[in-house]
Design an enzyme around this catalytic site. Structure first.
Site, short mmCIF file in Angstrom:
data_model
loop_
_atom_site.label_atom_id
_atom_site.label_comp_id
_atom_site.label_asym_id
_atom_site.label_seq_id
_atom_site.Cartn_x
_atom_site.Cartn_y
_atom_site.Cartn_z
N GLY A 293 19.86 11.55 20.94
CA GLY A 293 19.40 12.70 21.70
C GLY A 293 17.91 12.89 21.55
N ASP B 13 4.10 2.76 29.33
CA ASP B 13 4.53 3.37 28.07
C ASP B 13 5.12 2.32 27.12
OD1 ASP B 13 4.65 5.56 26.41
OD2 ASP B 13 6.57 6.29 27.17
#
Length: 956
Positions: free
Chosen positions: A643, A759
């Site tokens: 998460g 990224d």
């Protein structure tokens, strides 16, 4: 048949009547909330202009959020409210969960005791107002409170002991008030702060608290990470129970009247980063800090410790940036090793009894900016030390009788030039009207401004611009990703250290492509900064933000609505409601039959806007919400594998038996709809063994879910940090580098049109069961297009530490920006260090130490100690050379990614590694049995390399 129709009609009328009753009841509750808000507004000047009538939910009043027709949130930051908080009205908002009135300095008067009736309240945020009087004891009734942020007011009286009842409390911030009295602890009959075992933050600095720090306040089952009691009137000794709080990271007890010795067990606080004991009356021996390897900032100046020799721990604190030991009685010769700590920035050691020879040595830290030894007994200085070209102050030492060091005897500490965000104008900047400000992107606008106060920064070198660039980028990224309104740029100005030893700076936030922020945008930005959702880089630490009133709202003119109750009769209202109900039944039935088709069509209609835009979907499967529920066992907790700020990740098994990872965005996710769409479209058309595969997606019922192939061995970052159980020796690291490079080459040279990832970082490189590298997370990726000539102008996005400085300064994105990020990744692979950690930047570290004539090129202390150095001989020079070329400041001097692949393959041959053997490598599992952190538990687009000392507060 007639009987059936009669029965049906009767049932229908019963159903409609029940609906009418429910609506009437809901309207009644809504009227109560509306009346309460009107009552509050009647006490305020500058109340929101659209707070008219009695329907705050249906009329979408500014700053008001509703659920099931009840007001659950009020957020009104920085809109210039003046007046008081009406207790008789606030208590009627019985479903309220969030109250944020921060940065309205005109709000004054007491906090009413009736606030204790808001039994569902979770966030109480009144920072930067002018509330007075005592904090009511009734606050202890609010059993669901997670955040109390009352800092920077004028509250007086004592800390209510009843706060100890708040077992869910995460943050307790009462700093910068006028509180008096002692720190309350439980006594059997009454509660106290010692009961807050789940609280992470005690922020009580800059008050007038007195008495001793109770021994009972601390216990081993507490989870505190910040204890801030600075600048009070506390006396007595430091309790030894403080050493039991092993989770502690920041401790500020400075500027009090504490006495007695420092407890010996404080050196068991091995996670401690900031240690402030200055300006007290402590005595006994100087504390032993041996083993406190995370300490960055130590200040024990102005105390009454016994005379002592130079302690051994002077040279054994690997993370130390700042050592302040002034006006003490320490004697002896300073060890040369003290100056060679790679992170050291400032040494303030004036007014002690240091003697003998000062020998800084040749390997002193390249970050060491200041050595202040004023008024000591140093008699000689080595020639090498005489060549130290930073600030060295020897005034008041016997050595100053020698003419050769006169330069160091007349020096004083000069404040470094204050950092200011630079302009990024591609043309001559415009001349702004006198009441507007030029943004860093050269647009005239009215910025939202305020002051950021960092309460315990871990660095002291204010001239290190890398820290501020990292802060700017992080703030801007989080504003964009959390969709807090269109933000053009961030400006930092006037950076100083204030009298409380807080790092203070002016913050300006500029609107995107317009002159003004709206009221909605300002209140959202204010709430984001006031409830501590923002995670500053770890070297900045906890903070206060003090926003200023924003007077330049872009409010569209509208006619004033009447505040009178509607005069519709009950019969007319009933008829109208019946018509609406019938329409609703028809619409609901219609929508149920078409919703799925609409969802599919919306994705199918993603047409390219130009030849350079990402094309339509090719092959990604759209799953229904029910299918995803089934494959994850209704999102069972046992299937949760990760998460982050976007939401949670679940393991699942789809119909063909394939294991998948389901990334489910939560409401308010840091992954916006644009990034969601970008990743789906891009991954549906790129296919390579070194790119993570997208199995499908789901966006039914308001959900945003991405379904990926399941990658079992986690992220490269976790493997380097020893968190995944996967051990990467030198050969495996080269294979991982080669695989990642091949994936990027595919994006740059074989995708049509070419794609820049934007990224590249270790947390976005995944390792499968055979340790093949797979590049992931394409939410920020950008297509260069066929007519872009290899570059486009775009808003800067990426991760600080990996971000191409040329791209950051010019906003010109090319494939060489990925090359720079990959170069940082190569340095991370060889050093095992995070690119940015505690103020240190790995690129600068390597470049400053690199010496080709020395053993291991003078990088031995930077190389990952878990690597067998004997295996690095083959190809190490070529590897370092390649990494340095990749991180060249000029993009034109960097190699292409295909050239990088060629170089890595050559290095692997020199290191006797077969490049093709990667796929045959055996699966590596953790020997400790530690659960592997799942690869999709990513750090998000605003990831800062380094442990975050101030975690985001996740709402329940």
């Amino acid at each position: 048949m007639g009987s059936w129709k009669k029965t049906f009609r009767g049932s229908l009328w019963v159903f409609l009547l029940s609906i009418l009753v429910r609506i009437a009841f809901a309207r009644g509750e809504n009227s109560i909330d509306g009346a309460a808000l009107n009552g509050l507004a009647s006490q305020w000047q500058n109340a929101p202009s659209n707070w008219d009538g009695f329907d705050p939910c249906g009329s979408k009043w500014l700053g008001v959020t509703c659920k099931k027709n009840r007001v659950i949130s009020i957020t009104l930051s920085s809109i210039g409210l003046q007046g008081s908080l009406s207790g008789g009205d606030i208590q009627n908002l019985s479903e309220l969960r969030t109250l944020d009135l921060s940065y309205n300095s005109g709000l004054t008067g007491p906090l009413p005791a009736s606030i204790g009736n808001l039994r569902h309240l979770e966030y109480l945020i009144l920072s930067g107002c002018s509330f007075t009087g005592a904090i009511p004891a009734e606050i202890g009734r609010l059993s669901h409170l997670e955040v109390i942020s009352l800092n920077s007011n004028k509250f007086s009286g004592s800390i209510p002991p009843t706060i100890g009842y708040l077992s869910d409390l995460y943050l307790l911030d009462l700093g910068s008030n006028q509180l008096i009295g002692t720190i309350p602890v439980s006594d059997g009959a009454n509660p106290g702060l010692d009961l807050l075992i789940n609280t992470k933050h005690f922020h009580f600095g800059v008050n007038q608290l007195s008495g001793s720090i109770p021994s009972k306040l601390f216990s081993p089952n507490m989870t505190l990470i910040h204890v801030l009691f600075e600048n009070n009137s506390l006396n007595g000794s430091i309790p030894s129970t403080l050493g039991l709080v092993k989770s502690l990271e920041v401790l500020r007890l400075d500027r009090n009247s504490l006495t007695g010795p420092v407890p010996a067990n404080l050196n068991s606080l091995t996670k401690l980063s900031e240690f402030h004991l200055a300006h007290n009356q402590l005595n006994g021996t100087l504390p032993d800090l041996t083993g406190m390897d995370f300490l960055t900032f130590v200040d024990m100046s102005n105390n009454s410790f016994d005379s002592s020799n130079v302690p051994q721990w002077f040279s054994s604190l690997p993370s130390l940036t700042s050592l302040y030991l002034e006006y003490l009685k320490i004697k002896g010769e300073l060890p040369q090793a003290l100056f060679s700590s790679s992170s050291l920035q400032n040494l303030k050691l004036r007014d002690n009894q240091f003697n003998g020879t000062l020998d800084i040595g040749i390997n002193y830290s390249n970050q060491l900016q200041l050595i202040d030894l004023t008024n000591n007994d140093i008699s000689t200085i080595t020639t090498i030390s005489d060549g130290y070209n930073r600030t060295l102050i020897l005034t008041g030492n016997p050595v100053c009788n020698q003419n050769s060091v006169r330069l160091y005897c007349n020096m004083t500490v000069f404040a470094p030039p204050s950092y200011s965000t630079s302009l990024k104008c591609t043309t001559l900047p415009p001349t702004c009207p006198s009441d507007q400000v030029l943004s860093p992107n050269c647009q005239c606008a009215y910025p939202y401004t305020g002051t950021l106060l960092f309460l315990a920064p871990s660095f002291s070198d204010l001239s290190n611009n890398t820290n501020y660039l990292m802060l700017e980028q992080g703030l801007r990224d989080q504003f964009l990703q959390l969709e807090l309104g269109p933000v053009d740029s961030i400006s930092l100005q006037k950076i100083i250290v204030d009298s409380n030893n807080y790092l203070e700076m002016s913050l300006g936030i500029f609107p995107f492509n317009k002159t003004y922020f709206s009221q909605v945008e300002v209140t959202a930005i204010g709430f984001f900064l006031s409830n501590h959702t923002y995670q500053p880089p770890s070297n900045f630490g906890p903070y206060h933000f003090l926003g200023l009133q924003y007077p330049n709202f872009n409010v569209s003119p509208s006619s004033k609505k009447s505040k009178n109750l509607p005069t519709i009769t009950g019969v007319a209202a009933g008829v109208l409601l019946l018509i609406l109900i019938c329409l609703c039944i028809f619409i609901i039935r219609k929508k149920r039959s078409t919703r799925l088709e609409e969802d599919r069509q919306s994705f199918a209609s993603w047409e390219p806007k130009s030849s350079g835009s990402i094309p339509q979907l090719k092959g990604a499967r759209m799953f229904t919400f029910e299918e995803i529920k089934t494959c994850t066992n209704n999102f069972a907790e046992m299937n949760e594998i990760g998460g982050g700020g976007y939401g949670k990740v679940y393991r699942g098994t789809i119909g063909n038996g394939q294991l998948v990872a389901v990334k489910r965005a939560q409401e308010g996710s840091s992954q916006g709809s644009h990034e969601f769409r970008t990743e789906i479209e891009l991954l549906s058309r790129v296919h390579h063994k070194n790119l993570v595969s997208l199995v499908g997606f789901c966006f039914e019922e308001g959900e945003q879910m991405l379904i990926y192939e399941y990658v079992p061995n986690g992220t490269l970052k976790d493997s380097l940090l020893g968190k995944s159980g996967v051990r990467l020796d030198w050969k495996r690291r080269l294979r991982v580098a080669l695989g990642a490079a091949k994936g990027i080459v595919y994006l740059h040279e074989l995708a049509d049109p070419p794609i820049v990832h934007r990224d590249i970082k270790s947390s976005n490189i995944l390792l499968d069961d055979k340790l093949n590298a797979k590049v992931s997370d394409f939410g920020l990726s950008k297509s260069l297009g066929v007519d872009s000539r290899g570059q486009i102008t775009t808003q800067v996005k990426g991760t600080m530490g990996y971000l191409d400085p040329e791209y950051y300064m010019t906003q010109q994105l090319t494939d060489k920006s990925d090359v720079y990020s990959f170069g940082v990744l190569l340095l991370e692979l060889i050093t095992g260090k995070k690119p940015l950690e505690r103020g240190r930047y790995i690129v600068r570290e390597v470049k400053s130490l690199l010496d080709w004539s020395k053993d291991l090129y003078n990088l031995k202390n930077l190389l990952d100690p878990s690597l067998d150095l004997t295996t690095l001989v083959g190809g190490l020079k070529q590897y370092i050379s390649l990494a340095i070329r990749c991180v060249d400041e000029s993009s034109a001097e960097r190699p292409t990614m295909s050239a990088v692949v060629y170089e890595i393959e050559k290095i692997m041959r020199q290191a006797s590694v077969n490049p093709s053997s990667a796929s045959n490598s055996s699966s590596v599992v953790g020997s400790t049995g530690t659960p592997v952190r799942h690869p999709y538990e990513s750090d998000g687009p605003s990831d800062y390399s380094g442990d975050v000392a101030y975690p985001r507060i996740e709402p329940k």
